[in-house]
Write a protein that holds these residues in place. Sequence first.
Motif, PDB file in Angstrom:
ATOM      1  N   UNK A   1       0.876  -1.158   0.000  1.00 16.65           N
ATOM      2  CA  UNK A   1       0.000   0.000   0.000  1.00 16.65           C
ATOM      3  C   UNK A   1       0.922   1.218   0.000  1.00 16.65           C
TER       4      UNK A   1
ATOM      5  N   UNK B   1       1.453   5.586  -0.264  1.00 18.72           N
ATOM      6  CA  UNK B   1       0.844   6.853   0.123  1.00 18.72           C
ATOM      7  C   UNK B   1       1.773   8.014  -0.237  1.00 18.72           C
TER       8      UNK B   1
ATOM      9  N   UNK C   1       2.141  12.000   1.159  1.00 20.35           N
ATOM     10  CA  UNK C   1       1.719  13.020   2.120  1.00 20.35           C
ATOM     11  C   UNK C   1       2.403  14.338   1.777  1.00 20.35           C
TER      12      UNK C   1
ATOM     13  N   UNK D   1       1.442  16.206   8.817  1.00 16.61           N
ATOM     14  CA  UNK D   1       1.359  15.652   7.465  1.00 16.61           C
ATOM     15  C   UNK D   1      -0.097  15.466   7.067  1.00 16.61           C
TER      16      UNK D   1
ATOM     17  N   UNK E   1      -2.616  13.743   4.041  1.00 22.61           N
ATOM     18  CA  UNK E   1      -2.647  12.771   2.965  1.00 22.61           C
ATOM     19  C   UNK E   1      -3.027  13.420   1.650  1.00 22.61           C
TER      20      UNK E   1
ATOM     21  N   UNK F   1      -3.618   7.792  -1.955  1.00 22.25           N
ATOM     22  CA  UNK F   1      -3.166   6.469  -1.535  1.00 22.25           C
ATOM     23  C   UNK F   1      -3.476   5.440  -2.608  1.00 22.25           C
TER      24      UNK F   1
ATOM     25  N   UNK G   1       6.204  13.597   1.121  1.00 23.28           N
ATOM     26  CA  UNK G   1       6.721  12.321   1.601  1.00 23.28           C
ATOM     27  C   UNK G   1       5.968  11.170   0.954  1.00 23.28           C
TER      28      UNK G   1
ATOM     29  N   UNK H   1      -2.804  -3.274   5.791  1.00 19.24           N
ATOM     30  CA  UNK H   1      -3.660  -2.123   6.030  1.00 19.24           C
ATOM     31  C   UNK H   1      -3.251  -1.218   7.157  1.00 19.24           C
ATOM     32  N   UNK H   2      -2.822  -1.797   8.257  1.00 20.19           N
ATOM     33  CA  UNK H   2      -2.553  -0.939   9.407  1.00 20.19           C
ATOM     34  C   UNK H   2      -1.189  -1.166  10.026  1.00 20.19           C
ATOM     35  N   UNK H   3      -0.284  -1.749   9.268  1.00 21.72           N
ATOM     36  CA  UNK H   3       1.080  -1.797   9.777  1.00 21.72           C
ATOM     37  C   UNK H   3       1.691  -0.410   9.639  1.00 21.72           C
ATOM     38  N   UNK H   4       2.661  -0.082  10.480  1.00 21.99           N
ATOM     39  CA  UNK H   4       3.213   1.275  10.456  1.00 21.99           C
ATOM     40  C   UNK H   4       3.761   1.652   9.084  1.00 21.99           C
ATOM     41  N   UNK H   5       3.543   2.888   8.714  1.00 19.77           N
ATOM     42  CA  UNK H   5       4.076   3.385   7.469  1.00 19.77           C
ATOM     43  C   UNK H   5       5.589   3.557   7.574  1.00 19.77           C
ATOM     44  N   UNK H   6       6.273   3.232   6.494  1.00 24.67           N
ATOM     45  CA  UNK H   6       7.695   3.509   6.359  1.00 24.67           C
ATOM     46  C   UNK H   6       7.821   4.646   5.365  1.00 24.67           C
ATOM     47  N   UNK H   7       8.494   5.711   5.774  1.00 24.84           N
ATOM     48  CA  UNK H   7       8.562   6.926   4.967  1.00 24.84           C
ATOM     49  C   UNK H   7       9.883   7.059   4.231  1.00 24.84           C
ATOM     50  N   UNK H   8       9.818   7.731   3.093  1.00 19.85           N
ATOM     51  CA  UNK H   8      11.027   8.204   2.458  1.00 19.85           C
ATOM     52  C   UNK H   8      11.535   9.436   3.179  1.00 19.85           C
TER      53      UNK H   8
ATOM     54  N   UNK I   1       0.733   5.777  16.744  1.00 19.14           N
ATOM     55  CA  UNK I   1       2.154   5.716  16.394  1.00 19.14           C
ATOM     56  C   UNK I   1       2.863   6.975  16.893  1.00 19.14           C
TER      57      UNK I   1
ATOM     58  N   UNK J   1       6.312   9.029  15.740  1.00 21.98           N
ATOM     59  CA  UNK J   1       7.415   9.207  14.805  1.00 21.98           C
ATOM     60  C   UNK J   1       8.242  10.409  15.254  1.00 21.98           C
TER      61      UNK J   1
ATOM     62  N   UNK K   1      10.589  10.774   8.325  1.00 21.49           N
ATOM     63  CA  UNK K   1       9.949  10.366   9.578  1.00 21.49           C
ATOM     64  C   UNK K   1      10.373   8.948   9.897  1.00 21.49           C
TER      65      UNK K   1
ATOM     66  N   UNK L   1      -4.457   5.390  13.104  1.00 17.83           N
ATOM     67  CA  UNK L   1      -5.095   4.734  11.963  1.00 17.83           C
ATOM     68  C   UNK L   1      -5.953   3.610  12.508  1.00 17.83           C
TER      69      UNK L   1
ATOM     70  N   UNK M   1     -10.333  -1.646   6.530  1.00 14.35           N
ATOM     71  CA  UNK M   1      -9.311  -2.638   6.246  1.00 14.35           C
ATOM     72  C   UNK M   1      -7.975  -1.995   5.894  1.00 14.35           C
ATOM     73  N   UNK M   2      -8.040  -0.952   5.109  1.00 15.80           N
ATOM     74  CA  UNK M   2      -6.811  -0.263   4.724  1.00 15.80           C
ATOM     75  C   UNK M   2      -7.027   1.217   4.947  1.00 15.80           C
TER      76      UNK M   2
ATOM     77  N   UNK N   1      -2.213  12.487  11.104  1.00 20.68           N
ATOM     78  CA  UNK N   1      -1.137  13.010  11.935  1.00 20.68           C
ATOM     79  C   UNK N   1      -1.577  14.190  12.789  1.00 20.68           C
TER      80      UNK N   1
END
Lengths: 113, 113
Positions: free
Chosen positions: A32, A34, A36, A44, A46, A49, A90, A97-104, B33, B35, B43, B94, B98-99, B104
């Motif tokens: 998934x 995104x 931001x 941030x 959105x 997505x 970002x 669906x709800x695992x923590x986002x990893x950002x650039x 979360x 960050x 982040x 979040x 589901x997704x 923030x």
Amino acid sequence: AQSVTQLGSHVSVSEGALVLLRCNYSSSVPPYLFWYVQYPNQGLQLLLKYTSAATLVKGINGFEAEFKKSETSFHLTKPSAHMSDAAEYFCAVSESGNTPLVFGKGTRLSVIA
Amino acid sequence: DAGITQSPRHKVTETGTPVTLRCHQTENHRYMYWYRQDPGHGLRLIHYSYGVKDTDKGEVSDGYSVSRSKTEDFLLTLESATSSQTSVYFCAISGRGLVTEAFFGQGTRLTVV
């Protein structure tokens, strides 16, 4: 492990020109994705997505992004830049669906009049 | 801002002192979360929670602890603040559907002197 690479820490465009912000991801499962936006001294917000429903995703403020699995990319575009688009952008990835986002690391967009 | 309040918004503290940042949500979202945002790093996830009393470590958890005794509150504690923990801290939530994207808060700017 998931990761995101944003090419270019700073992008500068003229008002009215095309905006292209690049994002490549790495994920062991269908991701998934995104985008931001962060305006100065704010949190941030959105933009859009991707959740596998359609490869071309339209977001707010005229932005859109296209998911390309073969290129592991999710680049953000806007046909015509406006001064109000100046901000930091970002890209982020999540493996479910709800695992923590990893950002650039982010790309700062400047718009020149 | 999706009903997320971070407090304090700004804090200056001395090295070696404990500091607690609070995140309060009114959205009844399951996931919360913490960050931190630093120039050139984007982040990075410190800790997250997937329910009351259920927490897990993120990428940069050393020197931080968290607690979630109620759905609406997620506390981040710097056990003994160091100058390397000078940063902007963001809470996110979040969990509806589901997704979902993460919403923030406005951030807390922490300076350790």
